[in-house]
Scaffold this motif. Structure first.
Motif, PDB file in Angstrom:
ATOM      1  N   SER A  63       0.813  -1.227   0.000  1.00  0.00           N
ATOM      2  CA  SER A  63       0.000   0.000   0.000  1.00  0.00           C
ATOM      3  C   SER A  63       0.842   1.271   0.000  1.00  0.00           C
ATOM      4  N   GLY A  64       2.114   1.168   0.388  1.00  0.00           N
ATOM      5  CA  GLY A  64       2.996   2.343   0.374  1.00  0.00           C
ATOM      6  C   GLY A  64       3.446   2.809   1.747  1.00  0.00           C
ATOM      7  N   LYS A  65       3.228   1.996   2.785  1.00  0.00           N
ATOM      8  CA  LYS A  65       3.623   2.377   4.150  1.00  0.00           C
ATOM      9  C   LYS A  65       5.140   2.554   4.263  1.00  0.00           C
ATOM     10  N   SER A  66       5.876   1.549   3.812  1.00  0.00           N
ATOM     11  CA  SER A  66       7.340   1.624   3.893  1.00  0.00           C
ATOM     12  C   SER A  66       7.887   2.704   2.968  1.00  0.00           C
ATOM     13  N   THR A  67       7.212   2.921   1.838  1.00  0.00           N
ATOM     14  CA  THR A  67       7.664   3.957   0.894  1.00  0.00           C
ATOM     15  C   THR A  67       7.611   5.329   1.542  1.00  0.00           C
ATOM     16  N   ILE A  68       6.491   5.645   2.189  1.00  0.00           N
ATOM     17  CA  ILE A  68       6.367   6.975   2.824  1.00  0.00           C
ATOM     18  C   ILE A  68       7.317   7.105   4.006  1.00  0.00           C
ATOM     19  N   SER A  69       7.548   6.022   4.757  1.00  0.00           N
ATOM     20  CA  SER A  69       8.477   6.099   5.892  1.00  0.00           C
ATOM     21  C   SER A  69       9.913   6.286   5.405  1.00  0.00           C
ATOM     22  N   ASN A  70      10.266   5.659   4.277  1.00  0.00           N
ATOM     23  CA  ASN A  70      11.602   5.839   3.702  1.00  0.00           C
ATOM     24  C   ASN A  70      11.803   7.239   3.149  1.00  0.00           C
ATOM     25  N   ILE A  71      10.740   7.839   2.616  1.00  0.00           N
ATOM     26  CA  ILE A  71      10.822   9.216   2.111  1.00  0.00           C
ATOM     27  C   ILE A  71      11.010  10.183   3.274  1.00  0.00           C
ATOM     28  N   ILE A  72      10.264   9.989   4.348  1.00  0.00           N
ATOM     29  CA  ILE A  72      10.387  10.863   5.522  1.00  0.00           C
ATOM     30  C   ILE A  72      11.791  10.774   6.122  1.00  0.00           C
ATOM     31  N   SER A  73      12.356   9.564   6.152  1.00  0.00           N
ATOM     32  CA  SER A  73      13.694   9.379   6.739  1.00  0.00           C
ATOM     33  C   SER A  73      14.816   9.796   5.792  1.00  0.00           C
ATOM     34  N   GLY A  74      14.474  10.114   4.530  1.00  0.00           N
ATOM     35  CA  GLY A  74      15.481  10.596   3.583  1.00  0.00           C
ATOM     36  C   GLY A  74      16.201   9.504   2.830  1.00  0.00           C
ATOM     37  N   ILE A  75      15.733   8.260   2.923  1.00  0.00           N
ATOM     38  CA  ILE A  75      16.389   7.152   2.223  1.00  0.00           C
ATOM     39  C   ILE A  75      16.133   7.241   0.720  1.00  0.00           C
ATOM     40  N   ILE A  76      14.904   7.572   0.340  1.00  0.00           N
ATOM     41  CA  ILE A  76      14.562   7.734  -1.075  1.00  0.00           C
ATOM     42  C   ILE A  76      13.861   9.076  -1.260  1.00  0.00           C
ATOM     43  N   PRO A  77      13.965   9.683  -2.460  1.00  0.00           N
ATOM     44  CA  PRO A  77      13.286  10.956  -2.699  1.00  0.00           C
ATOM     45  C   PRO A  77      11.866  10.752  -3.207  1.00  0.00           C
ATOM     46  N   GLN A  78      11.017  11.713  -2.978  1.00  0.00           N
ATOM     47  CA  GLN A  78       9.669  11.676  -3.522  1.00  0.00           C
ATOM     48  C   GLN A  78       9.683  12.133  -4.977  1.00  0.00           C
ATOM     49  N   THR A  79       8.664  11.791  -5.737  1.00  0.00           N
ATOM     50  CA  THR A  79       8.552  12.242  -7.126  1.00  0.00           C
ATOM     51  C   THR A  79       8.012  13.661  -7.170  1.00  0.00           C
ATOM     52  N   THR A  80       6.975  13.951  -6.386  1.00  0.00           N
ATOM     53  CA  THR A  80       6.468  15.316  -6.240  1.00  0.00           C
ATOM     54  C   THR A  80       6.078  15.533  -4.782  1.00  0.00           C
ATOM     55  N   GLY A  81       5.841  16.800  -4.452  1.00  0.00           N
ATOM     56  CA  GLY A  81       5.387  17.124  -3.116  1.00  0.00           C
ATOM     57  C   GLY A  81       6.489  17.616  -2.203  1.00  0.00           C
ATOM     58  N   LYS A  82       6.099  17.981  -1.008  1.00  0.00           N
ATOM     59  CA  LYS A  82       7.027  18.545  -0.029  1.00  0.00           C
ATOM     60  C   LYS A  82       7.019  17.735   1.258  1.00  0.00           C
ATOM     61  N   VAL A  83       8.221  17.460   1.760  1.00  0.00           N
ATOM     62  CA  VAL A  83       8.366  16.770   3.044  1.00  0.00           C
ATOM     63  C   VAL A  83       9.241  17.643   3.935  1.00  0.00           C
ATOM     64  N   ASP A  84       8.659  18.163   5.001  1.00  0.00           N
ATOM     65  CA  ASP A  84       9.391  19.029   5.925  1.00  0.00           C
ATOM     66  C   ASP A  84       9.561  18.283   7.252  1.00  0.00           C
ATOM     67  N   VAL A  85      10.802  17.957   7.575  1.00  0.00           N
ATOM     68  CA  VAL A  85      11.119  17.212   8.798  1.00  0.00           C
ATOM     69  C   VAL A  85      11.990  18.093   9.687  1.00  0.00           C
ATOM     70  N   LYS A  86      11.516  18.390  10.880  1.00  0.00           N
ATOM     71  CA  LYS A  86      12.248  19.251  11.810  1.00  0.00           C
ATOM     72  C   LYS A  86      12.956  18.392  12.857  1.00  0.00           C
ATOM     73  N   GLY A  87      14.185  18.042  12.568  1.00  0.00           N
ATOM     74  CA  GLY A  87      14.950  17.223  13.502  1.00  0.00           C
ATOM     75  C   GLY A  87      15.615  16.044  12.823  1.00  0.00           C
ATOM     76  N   ASP A  88      16.460  15.357  13.578  1.00  0.00           N
ATOM     77  CA  ASP A  88      17.170  14.180  13.070  1.00  0.00           C
ATOM     78  C   ASP A  88      16.265  12.956  13.146  1.00  0.00           C
ATOM     79  N   THR A  89      16.300  12.154  12.076  1.00  0.00           N
ATOM     80  CA  THR A  89      15.484  10.935  12.058  1.00  0.00           C
ATOM     81  C   THR A  89      16.381   9.703  12.139  1.00  0.00           C
ATOM     82  N   SER A  90      15.826   8.650  12.687  1.00  0.00           N
ATOM     83  CA  SER A  90      16.515   7.353  12.710  1.00  0.00           C
ATOM     84  C   SER A  90      15.468   6.290  12.409  1.00  0.00           C
ATOM     85  N   ILE A  91      15.720   5.497  11.363  1.00  0.00           N
ATOM     86  CA  ILE A  91      14.754   4.483  10.954  1.00  0.00           C
ATOM     87  C   ILE A  91      15.200   3.106  11.434  1.00  0.00           C
ATOM     88  N   VAL A  92      14.255   2.352  11.961  1.00  0.00           N
ATOM     89  CA  VAL A  92      14.517   0.983  12.409  1.00  0.00           C
ATOM     90  C   VAL A  92      13.715   0.049  11.517  1.00  0.00           C
TER      91      VAL A  92
END
Length: 374
Positions: A63-92
């Motif tokens: 459904s895209g759960k891991s895709t959106i979590s990877n985009i938020i963590s900066g692992i992969i880029p989005q095709t369009t849109g804006k992702v604003d993250v205030k702070g350091d992320t760590s993905i498990v």
């Protein structure tokens, strides 16, 4: 007034090109791809996560759960849109960020250094990370020899000890035993008390209900529902029970219909829809179209080469091929430029520069004199 959020996702989409072979994928890097099917893993996802909130992400596989979590963590880029993250992320996630050929101890140091920690800080917290992971002597063995549970233990232990502002957990608790699971839950609860922001991706609704303040239901690339945990999980349970009640043929038909929607998604039409909605809310804004375009593409890192870059790359490639052919032909560049056909007729004799020839002749004479003297 500034918005109080840690994560803001606006109109995020993610497109994948479904290449049949690796050679087709390589060709597309230089030439425009034709007749390549597209698949939109995300089709306009928008949500906001306030500071200190734990947001659950649920949905069926794909459904895209891991895709959106990877985009938020900066692992992969989005095709369009804006992702604003205030702070350091760590993905498990299972083996996320772990190098298979390195040992567990080496991975701890590498991942910590990448997060900006000093060697002194890493040495100080190394025993705590190893103790929490509880993988014994395997900490000094290559990660490629680990089970999925051991990878998850190590990844989780590193992530929580780095002490990030935002913790993203993607199915990492689904492979551990009960003892480790409880340690993880206690650590997550600790993070919540400290006011950390957490995104929790899981199929285990019971875990989601215990840990999350709100839940986002991602359904085949779209945000189906966002709200209080109990409300969303109840709706999701109703959906899964309905889906299970279908016959195999009906399930295939339903999934095929949803996948076709993801294949036929029109990004331009979606952008126009968002622009029209914005114009209705702000009728006096004459720059609506340019603002929405900036929102869609202003913070996007393109994964595809632009036309000028493709032309430049192609030109450089042709130059390299040309000079290689000139070198093999034995002709001078100026001669090849004056008579291009000469490149097809390489010289059979290799001419050495005069000074080198003269040196070789003198050397041969001295050699002969030495033989005669003997």
């Amino acid at each position: 007034m500034a918005e109080n959020y840690k994560i803001k996702v606006q109109n995020v989409t993610k497109e994948y090109d479904l290449f049949k072979t690796q050679s087709d994928k390589l060709k597309s890097f230089f030439l425009p791809a034709k007749n390549v099917p597209h698949f939109w893993a995300l089709m306009g996802i928008s949500f906001t996560v306030p500071a200190g909130e734990t947001l659950g992400l649920i949905g069926v596989n794909g459904s895209g759960k891991s895709t959106i979590s990877n985009i938020i963590s900066g692992i992969i880029p989005q095709t369009t849109g804006k992702v604003d993250v205030k702070g350091d992320t760590s993905i498990v996630a299972i083996s996320a960020g772990l190098r298979k050929n390195l040992t567990g101890r080496e991975n701890i140091r590498l991942k910590s250094l990448m997060e900006g920690l000093t060697n002194e800080e890493i040495d100080e917290m190394m025993p705590d990370i190893i103790s929490f992971a509880d993988i014994g002597d395997f900490v000094d063995q290559p990660v490629k020899s680990y089970s999925s549970g051991m990878k998850s233990r190590l990844g989780f232990s590193i992530a929580v000890h780095i002490n990030p502002d935002i913790l993203i957990i993607d199915e990492a608790l689904s492979v551990g035993d009960d003892t480790f699971y409880q340690k993880c839950v206690d650590k997550i609860s600790d993070f919540k008390k400290q006011g950390k922001t957490i995104i929790f991706v899981s199929h285990a609704l019971r875990q989601v209900e215990l840990l999350c303040d709100k839940v986002a239901w991602i359904n085949y690339g779209q945000l189906k529902m966002l709200g209080p945990t109990e409300e969303v999980t109840n709706k999701y349970r109703e959906f899964t029970q309905w889906f299970k009640s279908l016959s195999k043929k009906q399930k295939r038909a339903f999934e095929s219909k949803k996948k076709n929607v993801q294949k036929e998604f029109d990004i331009n039409q979606y952008q126009k829809q968002i622009t029209d909605d914005y114009s209705k809310k702000h009728p006096d804004d004459r720059h609506a179209q340019s603002k929405i375009k900036k929102l869609f593409y202003g913070s996007v890192i393109s994964e595809k080469m632009s036309v000028p870059n493709r032309l430049l790359t192609g030109f450089i490639g042709l130059l390299i091929i040309f000079f290689c052919l000139v070198n093999f032909s034995g002709h001078h560049v100026t001669r090849v430029l004056a008579h291009p056909r000469s490149i097809l007729h390489p010289k059979k004799t290799l001419y050495v520069p005069n000074n080198r020839t003269h040196h070789n002749v003198i050397k041969q004479k001295h050699h002969k004199k030495g033989i005669h003297k003997k």
